[in-house]
Design an enzyme around this catalytic site. Sequence first.
Site, mmCIF file in Angstrom:
data_model
loop_
_atom_site.group_PDB
_atom_site.id
_atom_site.type_symbol
_atom_site.label_atom_id
_atom_site.label_comp_id
_atom_site.label_asym_id
_atom_site.label_seq_id
_atom_site.Cartn_x
_atom_site.Cartn_y
_atom_site.Cartn_z
ATOM 1 N N THR A 36 0.829 -1.216 0.000
ATOM 2 C CA THR A 36 0.000 0.000 0.000
ATOM 3 C C THR A 36 0.854 1.253 0.000
ATOM 4 O OG1 THR A 36 -0.276 0.040 2.427
ATOM 5 C CG2 THR A 36 -1.921 -1.163 1.128
ATOM 6 N N LEU A 87 -3.466 5.523 0.493
ATOM 7 C CA LEU A 87 -4.874 5.128 0.583
ATOM 8 C C LEU A 87 -4.964 3.611 0.786
ATOM 9 C CD1 LEU A 87 -6.242 7.360 -2.318
ATOM 10 C CD2 LEU A 87 -6.289 7.836 0.141
ATOM 11 N N HIS A 88 -4.426 3.153 1.920
ATOM 12 C CA HIS A 88 -4.274 1.718 2.188
ATOM 13 C C HIS A 88 -5.511 0.903 1.800
ATOM 14 C CE1 HIS A 88 -0.748 2.675 4.703
ATOM 15 N NE2 HIS A 88 -1.495 3.613 5.250
ATOM 16 N N ASP A 89 -6.654 1.255 2.411
ATOM 17 C CA ASP A 89 -7.855 0.434 2.275
ATOM 18 C C ASP A 89 -8.375 0.399 0.844
ATOM 19 O OD1 ASP A 89 -7.709 0.015 4.994
ATOM 20 O OD2 ASP A 89 -9.108 1.627 5.482
ATOM 21 N N TYR A 108 1.200 12.287 6.405
ATOM 22 C CA TYR A 108 1.945 11.387 5.540
ATOM 23 C C TYR A 108 3.286 11.897 5.024
ATOM 24 C CZ TYR A 108 -0.724 7.219 5.790
ATOM 25 O OH TYR A 108 -1.272 6.059 6.270
#
Length: 322
Positions: free
Chosen positions: A196, A241-243, A230
């Site tokens: 990610t 935007l990991h998810d 970040y």
Amino acid sequence: MGTKLIIDTDPGIDDAFAISLAAVSADVDLLGVTTVFGNVPLSATTINARRLLALCGRPDVPVAAGAERPLVHPQPFTAAYVHGADGLSGLSDTLPEPTRELESVDAVTLMVSLLEAADEPVTIAPIGPLTNIALLLAAHPGIREKIARIVIMGGGLDFGNTTTAAEFNIWSDPEAARRVLVEENVPCVLVPLDLTHRCAVDYEWLEKLAASGGVGGALTGLTGSYLKHYPKALGREGIVLHDTVAVAEAISPGILKTERYPIDVDTTFGPSRGATVVDRRRAQARAEHPEGTTPDNTVEVAVDTDLDGLRAFVFDRLSGSR
């Protein structure tokens, strides 16, 4: 209609992008959204999820609230320092108010009813702590056959983000994570920090999405806390935007390249609590030292993708280009 999907979430800025990605995708049958404690308390994650669905014009999607704490031990702290006190940079109340009532049943009950009613196996995308999913599988073992796969944002192969060793979602409830990843026989895809972070988007990407207006424009307006956090975490301008990376895989299987590995989750109280222990040795090497191996189960771990292609996939959908 395409991928049948349930999202289990703790919105959260990256969750906001992920929920919206599914909600605006014509090839996704978004059956429901369930909420869990995590980035912020359950009351905040639940109203955030409902408001985000209202933003996307999806009053047809039911939302049910789930676990407000981990299975066993308290969560030491939330991620409000990353997402803001309300989970959305202090701007949750600027989103449209939901027109659909919160479901009267809890998250697990809603998931069971949606799975039982589905005419084909359903993908579940847990993008917060895994408490609800562990409870689902523990209390309803017969429901496994209705689950196509579980695409999880969590863990790290080489580093953590909450501690040196642990990623936030897994660290928030390691016992639940171990139940899902190690003790259950359900196909899982783990999307870790290592990938990610490589999928981070820069300010130019965000500016173009903001200029698209609509859902994409509204989402970029929620990123204030991320924009402060970040650059410190990445050492450069941009956000992660990991998810959204995990939900992209849930929507479009194979957009991420995966490799199958044995895995364990550290549930001890040492410095590596919450770490995902992924055994990347070759099988022949593991066989020579069986006393030091992880459990026999294996999990698909996302290790690579076409970075520009993934960013374009997310951009096109959130901007309304596709």
